[in-house]
Design an enzyme around this catalytic site. Structure first.
Site, PDB file in Angstrom:
ATOM      1  N   CYS A 162      -4.764   2.846  -3.688  1.00 41.57           N
ATOM      2  CA  CYS A 162      -3.479   3.211  -3.065  1.00 41.57           C
ATOM      3  C   CYS A 162      -2.389   2.182  -3.326  1.00 41.57           C
ATOM      4  O   CYS A 162      -1.521   1.947  -2.474  1.00 41.57           O
ATOM      5  CB  CYS A 162      -3.639   3.436  -1.563  1.00 41.57           C
ATOM      6  SG  CYS A 162      -4.589   4.890  -1.165  1.00 41.57           S
ATOM      7  N   LYS A 220     -10.994   0.309  10.043  1.00 43.02           N
ATOM      8  CA  LYS A 220     -11.182  -0.882   9.211  1.00 43.02           C
ATOM      9  C   LYS A 220     -11.595  -2.089  10.035  1.00 43.02           C
ATOM     10  O   LYS A 220     -11.663  -3.210   9.533  1.00 43.02           O
ATOM     11  CB  LYS A 220      -9.872  -1.206   8.470  1.00 43.02           C
ATOM     12  CG  LYS A 220      -9.469  -0.145   7.446  1.00 43.02           C
ATOM     13  CD  LYS A 220      -8.267  -0.593   6.644  1.00 43.02           C
ATOM     14  CE  LYS A 220      -7.583   0.543   5.932  1.00 43.02           C
ATOM     15  NZ  LYS A 220      -8.269   0.976   4.707  1.00 43.02           N
ATOM     16  N   HIS A 254       0.856  -1.179   0.000  1.00 38.99           N
ATOM     17  CA  HIS A 254       0.000   0.000   0.000  1.00 38.99           C
ATOM     18  C   HIS A 254       0.903   1.243   0.000  1.00 38.99           C
ATOM     19  O   HIS A 254       2.017   1.202   0.508  1.00 38.99           O
ATOM     20  CB  HIS A 254      -0.848  -0.049   1.276  1.00 38.99           C
ATOM     21  CG  HIS A 254      -1.917   0.992   1.365  1.00 38.99           C
ATOM     22  ND1 HIS A 254      -1.696   2.242   1.872  1.00 38.99           N
ATOM     23  CD2 HIS A 254      -3.235   0.944   1.034  1.00 38.99           C
ATOM     24  CE1 HIS A 254      -2.831   2.929   1.847  1.00 38.99           C
ATOM     25  NE2 HIS A 254      -3.781   2.176   1.344  1.00 38.99           N
ATOM     26  N   GLN A 292      -5.340  -5.058   6.754  1.00 42.13           N
ATOM     27  CA  GLN A 292      -6.405  -5.914   6.203  1.00 42.13           C
ATOM     28  C   GLN A 292      -6.431  -7.291   6.856  1.00 42.13           C
ATOM     29  O   GLN A 292      -7.164  -8.172   6.397  1.00 42.13           O
ATOM     30  CB  GLN A 292      -6.225  -6.068   4.684  1.00 42.13           C
ATOM     31  CG  GLN A 292      -6.273  -4.774   3.899  1.00 42.13           C
ATOM     32  CD  GLN A 292      -7.633  -4.088   3.911  1.00 42.13           C
ATOM     33  OE1 GLN A 292      -8.640  -4.689   4.289  1.00 42.13           O
ATOM     34  NE2 GLN A 292      -7.658  -2.825   3.517  1.00 42.13           N
ATOM     35  N   ASP A 309       2.206  -5.184   7.873  1.00 38.10           N
ATOM     36  CA  ASP A 309       1.085  -4.263   7.681  1.00 38.10           C
ATOM     37  C   ASP A 309      -0.194  -5.081   7.836  1.00 38.10           C
ATOM     38  O   ASP A 309      -0.604  -5.807   6.931  1.00 38.10           O
ATOM     39  CB  ASP A 309       1.185  -3.618   6.299  1.00 38.10           C
ATOM     40  CG  ASP A 309      -0.034  -2.749   5.974  1.00 38.10           C
ATOM     41  OD1 ASP A 309      -1.017  -2.758   6.750  1.00 38.10           O
ATOM     42  OD2 ASP A 309      -0.002  -2.073   4.935  1.00 38.10           O
TER      43      ASP A 309
HETATM   44  C1  LIG Z   1      -2.934  -2.880   3.332  1.00 38.54           C
HETATM   45  C2  LIG Z   1      -3.157  -1.494   3.814  1.00 38.54           C
HETATM   46  N1  LIG Z   1      -2.160  -0.825   4.414  1.00 38.54           N
HETATM   47  C3  LIG Z   1      -2.322   0.429   4.868  1.00 38.54           C
HETATM   48  C4  LIG Z   1      -3.503   1.087   4.732  1.00 38.54           C
HETATM   49  C5  LIG Z   1      -3.590   2.506   5.218  1.00 38.54           C
HETATM   50  O1  LIG Z   1      -4.507   2.620   6.266  1.00 38.54           O
HETATM   51  P1  LIG Z   1      -4.920   4.082   6.763  1.00 38.54           P
HETATM   52  O2  LIG Z   1      -5.453   4.811   5.579  1.00 38.54           O
HETATM   53  O3  LIG Z   1      -5.948   3.810   7.787  1.00 38.54           O
HETATM   54  O4  LIG Z   1      -3.695   4.709   7.309  1.00 38.54           O
HETATM   55  C6  LIG Z   1      -4.583   0.434   4.116  1.00 38.54           C
HETATM   56  C7  LIG Z   1      -5.903   1.076   3.947  1.00 38.54           C
HETATM   57  O5  LIG Z   1      -6.189   1.817   3.062  1.00 38.54           O
HETATM   58  C8  LIG Z   1      -4.393  -0.866   3.637  1.00 38.54           C
HETATM   59  O6  LIG Z   1      -5.383  -1.521   3.028  1.00 38.54           O
END
Ligand SMILES: Cc1ncc(COP(=O)(O)O)c(C=O)c1O
Ligand SMILES: Cc1ncc(COP(=O)(O)O)c(C=O)c1O
Lengths: 141, 414, 414, 141
Positions: free
Chosen positions: C372, C233, C130, C210, C207
């Site tokens: 993203c 989430k 991401h 998800q 990370d």
């Molecule tokens: C795999 C993953 N990492 C990081 C993020 C970033 O999360 P946040 O936008 O809550 O910082 C997301 C969500 O968009 C994600 O799906």
């Protein structure tokens, strides 16, 4: 409440499937590209001016993106020849929406206005009034 | 400080918006909440935002085409417009949402300071900075080789402006000064400091954590480059703050946090940044909190910032004067009629923490400690103080409750 | 992935906790919310925390002696214990509250990366990171002279573990890999990656944005040094996330944000840091949000993380299989029975954004774009995709609504 | 609900006003200081061990802070002589609260236990089991 499906009138779909003035100009006076980060739409316009250095003679564009952004570029490419750069810079969001002739839902406005912004920024750079590498729709409203 | 002629506030009906103020503590003492400089209470109108949001249109913003995301995006983006209007900024481009004042200052320190400061540069603070600015600039200066200078606070709690003019010289790169002290109550001449900074090509950051909640603030009039404040001190939710920055300054500055929403285009080779203010808001933003903060701005404007200031001045003056009657009470900072809505003091022979414990039995919630200004306390040569701080929902009777309950402590320690 | 034998969830009664799911969009189409990988919906039990907090015991934490501050402090600190328990950490020392996953990653990148990385060091990512991890490590590497390496994702969407073993060599200082991809749905072998990292004296960051919401996660079993995720989430509020760090790693690391509450002692000369986890929580923390996140953990545990995973696997498999029936649909990532609760796809001849607009008319909320993960989309050689993502309150009927509404788009573009 | 005022029994106030063993030891075996960041309380203890290197002979302390922290230090200084370091390290929060003989409200526990933590950390450092510059009550619970 305007519905998303209402945007896809026949005319829009026709321009999307058969974009007018698609391609490049070998003798462009200036070129400029833009990007819509919320969609990933990309457009690059070539503009050829007449001898007066002010009136648009021909344009061509290449792009990749959703039906709204590509149809808007195609329709704008038909409208531009004969306009002066000053007139182009006067165009606003409503002109584009009128040109499209459909109700664009709020989150898709950026797709609709990308082509207009690219040509306007290109004109400004050509006239030395602006200095942007790549136009983006984010700062639009 | 001009005492604007204001209609007195209808505090009775205001208090109805804050159910927590009806609470009791301990053995049934009615709560007298005088810890507003730490955190203010939150009216129903702001609390309701959370249930409206989560029950009605909770969604991730900016990139969603579906309707929930449209609704959340519009509300979240318009919250920036609302805050821009509230502080006199030019538009949403100049308002970045952060989690609190502390993060706002760190954003500037990292994104600007770490990249721009070096040996020979000076960062000018005052002796009464909050740790959020004090520690941050101290650390960034240490990393970059810059020097930190401290504008003297005189015996009456005022900034020594001659000293300021001396310290803000051509080496000064950043002036970072509190607008209203959270301990002394001093209101600093922010515009004068801004002019001094700009005359020397330095930037200026105003810490508005204690001013935005309590008085009308116009960042354009103040001519500051950066201005920072927190939602939880202005009738808003926890977990949200603002960084105001002049558009051209924010445009020139590097980003701070990296991630989604702050980028325009990412490839394996390089990345370009999004437009303002989103360039500084990485990741899923503080959506409900931002919308809640805009509701707090609405609430404050409904009450009226002039009326809020006038009411607080009355409370503060009264508290100061009542406390000042006692020989065993020492109050820190400027005189009664020239200060923000905080009164920090000590009672002879009673440690601040013991005093706060005893007052709590009488329902009186005040803060005791160093109020995140250890260097100022070192200068005042005290380990701790107690601090009463007021908001527009406080009453004269609550001031009396504070002053009267000091006797209980005197009885124990006397 | 073992298909745990689970009692089916009572989705009917679960949905009663989520009033937003009863909403209509557009011209009265019932909402079919399938954008859960972007943000999940929030149950009443979590929403209620906000009114309870602001009406009952809103106060600044840690340093207050008065009763409101006691109550808020205890609730906020215990929220750390609750999250530690939820992910199998040893205790509150290992759980730092941040505003989101993105800030959690940036905290590590700034506090560890900027201080420890240099020329000759490598940061190993995967091709499906991401932006929050991709852009952050890219930028920190550029500043420090470190190299970034990308573990290949094969044609089925799996990490090429031979390639991983090649890239994670003695130069590797940090391995930062997504645990469950937000586009492909791939679940990566986190423990295997951790062993590879540790064999080469590198640290590893998982990370979990998800994975924590959708399956039981035990950071001790995974043996990761850092693990990050977001409240919004996992049925929690916006504006709160977590950084898990092994205690000894967090102890050794420098702080990130500076300010109040994260310090022990401040003088004009120097500063010492507070103990874990407060050393990493500068300023007034995300009090209501942290308490709300603990309520979300309670809610998820009541439903049961095994049951949640099993239900989501059923939904995902069904969605995959129904979509796979169509020749004009291309699905990205691993097979139906081996993926997290997301299905990203494209329909031939219909741009993702047009598809999402049309589906919205039928009440179906899905995401369209690059999610993203622009580099992954470049690799897949597509500009965008649509993504349906499920949570435990979704039903098979909602999957049918998604699949059936594709015909409306085909009719327009056909 | 324990009340704050209940903490200030006569015995506590007496130790606060007239701290026992206040001062320094010229012949301390080890010294250690601590700090309570939530209050600003400070304490430094000097400990003199007997010839067995294990049993506490005498202690002295200096400090600055609230009644609870200073009374607790004073009372602890009377209790320590004759105890072994092993026994000191076994002391827990309840021992301290028993010693004080009053109900300490939650936010003041840190004030109460600072003295115990300082002496325990001092003992651990002396025996090579720990390495802290300055004890803090923050990691207490
Ligand atoms: C795999 C993953 N990492 C990081 C993020 C970033 O999360 P946040 O936008 O809550 O910082 C997301 C969500 O968009 C994600 O799906
Ligand atoms: C003057 C001043 N600056 C900064 C802060 C820090 O605010 P926050 O804790 O919301 O980051 C405070 C509040 O404690 C303050 O009073």
């Amino acid at each position: 409440m305007s519905m998303g499906s209402d945007m896809y009138r026949q005319q829009i779909l026709d321009h999307y499937r058969n974009p007018r003035n698609n391609g490049e100009l070998g003798d462009a006076t200036f070129s400029h590209e833009g990007y819509n980060p919320s969609c990933g739409d990309e457009l690059e316009f070539d503009v050829k001016l007449e001898g007066d250095g002010e009136t648009i003679e021909r344009v061509a564009f290449r792009g990749d993106g959703c039906a709204i952004s590509q149809a808007s570029a195609s329709m704008l490419s038909q409208k531009l020849p004969g306009m002066t750069l000053a007139e182009v810079k006067e165009l606003d969001r409503d002109d584009v929406l009128d040109m499209l002739g459909v109700e664009v839902t709020p989150m898709r406005i950026k797709c609709a206005v990308l082509s207009e912004k690219v040509v306007q920024d290109g004109a400004k750079i050509y006239e030395g009034e602006a200095d942007v590498d790549q136009t983006s729709t984010e700062d639009d409203d | 400080m001009e005492a604007t002629e204001q209609e007195p506030l209808d505090v009775e009906s205001i208090r109805a918006d804050f159910p927590i103020l009806d609470r009791e503590v301990g053995d049934g003492a009615p709560l007298v909440y005088l810890d507003n400089a730490a955190t203010t209470q939150t009216p129903e109108q702001v609390i309701d935002v959370f249930s409206e949001y989560y029950r009605g249109y909770n969604a991730n913003v900016h990139r969603g085409i579906h309707q929930l995301s449209q609704e959340a995006s519009i509300a979240y983006e318009e919250a920036h417009d609302r805050l821009a209007e509230f502080i006199g900024a030019d538009g949403r481009e100049e308002v970045v949402f952060t989690k609190n004042t502390t993060e706002s200052i760190n954003l500037v320190a990292y994104a600007w300071g770490l990249n721009e400061l070096g040996e020979g540069d000076a960062v000018v603070l005052s002796e009464m900075e909050h740790h959020s600015s004090f520690v941050t600039w101290q650390q960034i200066a240490e990393r970059t080789g810059a020097e930190v200078r401290y504008i003297r606070v005189d015996d009456d709690g005022y900034l020594d402006m001659d000293h300021a003019a001396e310290l803000i010289d051509e080496d000064a790169a950043m002036v970072s000064v509190v607008h209203a002290s959270n301990v002394l109550g001093t209101v600093t001449p922010m515009r004068e400091l801004a002019d001094l900074a700009h005359d020397n090509d330095a930037l200026i950051l105003g810490d508005g954590a204690q001013s935005v909640p309590n008085r009308p603030v116009d960042v354009t009039d103040l001519d500051v480059d950066f201005y920072v404040f927190s939602g939880h001190k202005m009738a808003g939710p926890t977990g949200i703050g603002c960084l105001y920055g002049k558009q051209e300054v924010l445009e020139d500055m590097e980003p701070f946090l990296y991630g989604g929403d702050m980028i325009r285009r990412v490839t394996f080779e390089e990345t370009t940044w999004n437009d303002l203010p989103w360039k500084y808001e990485a990741g899923t933003p503080l959506i409900a909190q931002g919308i809640g903060l805009a509701a707090a701005a609405d609430y404050l404007d409904d009450v009226g910032m002039d009326a809020i200031q006038a009411h607080e001045e009355r409370l503060t003056e009264y508290a100061y004067e009542r406390l000042d009657e006692f020989d065993d009470v020492e109050i820190y900072g400027p005189p009664a009629d020239d200060r923000g809505a905080v009164v920090a003091f000590n009672v002879d022979g009673i440690h601040a923490h013991d005093l706060a414990s005893i007052l709590n039995d009488h329902g009186v919630a005040i803060r005791a400690g160093d109020h995140c200004t250890q260097p100022l306390h070192q200068k005042l040569d005290i380990a701790a103080s107690v601090r009463a701080s007021f908001y527009f929902y406080n009453t004269m009777a609550e001031v009396d409750a504070l002053v009267d309950s000091l006797d209980a402590a005197r009885d124990i320690f006397g």
